[in-house]
Design an enzyme around this catalytic site. Structure first.
Site, mmCIF file in Angstrom:
data_model
loop_
_atom_site.group_PDB
_atom_site.id
_atom_site.type_symbol
_atom_site.label_atom_id
_atom_site.label_comp_id
_atom_site.label_asym_id
_atom_site.label_seq_id
_atom_site.Cartn_x
_atom_site.Cartn_y
_atom_site.Cartn_z
ATOM 1 N N HIS A 54 5.790 -47.067 74.189
ATOM 2 C CA HIS A 54 4.922 -47.501 75.350
ATOM 3 C C HIS A 54 4.222 -46.242 75.792
ATOM 4 C CE1 HIS A 54 8.498 -46.292 77.533
ATOM 5 N NE2 HIS A 54 7.768 -46.427 78.596
ATOM 6 N N HIS A 56 3.643 -45.003 78.888
ATOM 7 C CA HIS A 56 3.927 -44.221 80.094
ATOM 8 C C HIS A 56 4.028 -42.788 79.757
ATOM 9 C CE1 HIS A 56 5.950 -47.664 82.533
ATOM 10 N NE2 HIS A 56 4.647 -47.705 82.698
ATOM 11 N N ASP A 58 5.817 -40.272 80.515
ATOM 12 C CA ASP A 58 6.870 -39.556 80.353
ATOM 13 C C ASP A 58 7.454 -39.940 78.865
ATOM 14 O OD1 ASP A 58 7.522 -42.113 81.131
ATOM 15 O OD2 ASP A 58 9.700 -41.682 81.666
ATOM 16 N N HIS A 59 6.809 -40.755 78.217
ATOM 17 C CA HIS A 59 6.965 -40.902 76.858
ATOM 18 C C HIS A 59 5.915 -40.607 75.892
ATOM 19 C CE1 HIS A 59 10.825 -43.506 77.505
ATOM 20 N NE2 HIS A 59 10.365 -43.334 78.644
ATOM 21 N N HIS A 112 8.790 -54.111 80.305
ATOM 22 C CA HIS A 112 8.470 -52.839 81.250
ATOM 23 C C HIS A 112 7.313 -52.665 81.186
ATOM 24 C CE1 HIS A 112 9.777 -49.152 82.426
ATOM 25 N NE2 HIS A 112 8.896 -48.448 81.470
ATOM 26 N N ASP A 129 12.065 -47.892 76.868
ATOM 27 C CA ASP A 129 12.663 -48.229 78.369
ATOM 28 C C ASP A 129 12.829 -49.719 78.571
ATOM 29 O OD1 ASP A 129 12.483 -45.650 78.967
ATOM 30 O OD2 ASP A 129 10.859 -45.649 80.501
ATOM 31 N N HIS A 167 16.231 -42.952 78.193
ATOM 32 C CA HIS A 167 16.734 -41.944 79.476
ATOM 33 C C HIS A 167 18.215 -41.749 79.632
ATOM 34 C CE1 HIS A 167 12.597 -41.639 81.568
ATOM 35 N NE2 HIS A 167 12.567 -42.851 81.046
#
Length: 255
Positions: A54, A56, A58-59, A112, A129, A167
């Site tokens: 996805h 985001h 942090d990915h 998400h 996530d 995570h």
């Protein structure tokens, strides 16, 4: 097939997926570039693709650094074009992705985010996530009904399926799970195992789909104990699966 878990940022995991025959590799959800490049060099493999679950940051935060030194295919859901840096291949439910001679299948699992996907290589599920070990992702863009439908799709996979999530949230997820299903012996045993691993600084990922079905409250909307806990914490909640899921997610958000 070789799968290498790479700790990134504070609690993210990226996964280096290697084809043993061709020594080609893909990185799934690179939060940052440098740790991935170091591991690629250590393994002496050819990095050929980025598989993003996805958009985001942090990915996807490592995409730019990786693309600065490698010519790579970058996959993400087709609706995330423009939201994932460097995306070359928009994918959707049922599409195939390849890494050397490895073949994976794309699962569309919104909730998400609206453009979330998972990648399934044999019995290895890389689900970002959406599904966590003992938990699930927050609903930043999708609805409870969408997320519930996505989770139903995932739990239809065979019990031995390994669940590689994005995570290291397992211990806290289990603490929440115990507030709604404290009489579940499988859950209590898992919490003890996870605490022992985290005390030693070890990863709790991957889990298995069987383990998630037995201990993850977001997959156990038919549990009488969970239904009772939800009714007590959120009076008036309907006891249909989507309403129970939505109530659990709100409780976890406030946990």
């Amino acid at each position: 097939m070789k799968i290498i878990q790479i700790p990134l940022l504070r609690d993210n995991y990226g996964y280096l997926l290697i084809c043993d025959k061709t020594h080609q590799a893909a990185i799934i959800d690179p939060s940052e570039g440098e740790p991935v490049l170091r591991r690629v060099e250590q393994e002496k493999v050819e990095l050929v693709a980025i598989l993003n679950t996805h958009h985001h940051r942090d990915h996807t935060g490592g995409n730019e650094a990786l693309l600065a030194s490698h010519r790579l295919k970058v996959c993400g859901h087709k609706s995330d074009q423009g939201r994932i840096f460097g995306m070359t291949d928009g994918v959707d439910e049922g599409d195939s992705v390849s890494v050397g001679e490895l073949r994976g299948r794309v699962l569309f699992i919104p909730g998400h985010t609206t453009g979330h996907v998972a990648y399934l290589f044999d019995n290895n599920l890389f689900c970002g996530d959406t599904l966590f070990a003992a938990g699930c992702g927050r609903l930043f863009e999708g609805s409870p009904a969408e997320m519930h439908s996505s989770l139903q799709k995932l739990i239809a996979l065979p019990d031995p399926t390994k669940v590689y999530c994005g995570h290291e949230y397992t211990e806290n997820n289990l603490r929440f799970a115990l507030t709604v299903e404290r009489k579940n012996p499988k859950l209590l045993a898992r919490f003890e195992r996870v605490q022992a691993l985290r005390t030693r600084g070890l990863s709790t990922v991957p889990s298995t789909m069987e383990e998630e079905k037995l201990t993850n409250p977001f997959l156990r909307w038919d549990s009488k104990e969970i239904q009772t806990s939800v009714a007590a914490a959120a009076p008036g909640t309907q006891l249909d699966p989507v309403s129970i899921f939505a109530a659990l997610r709100k409780l976890k958000d406030a946990f």
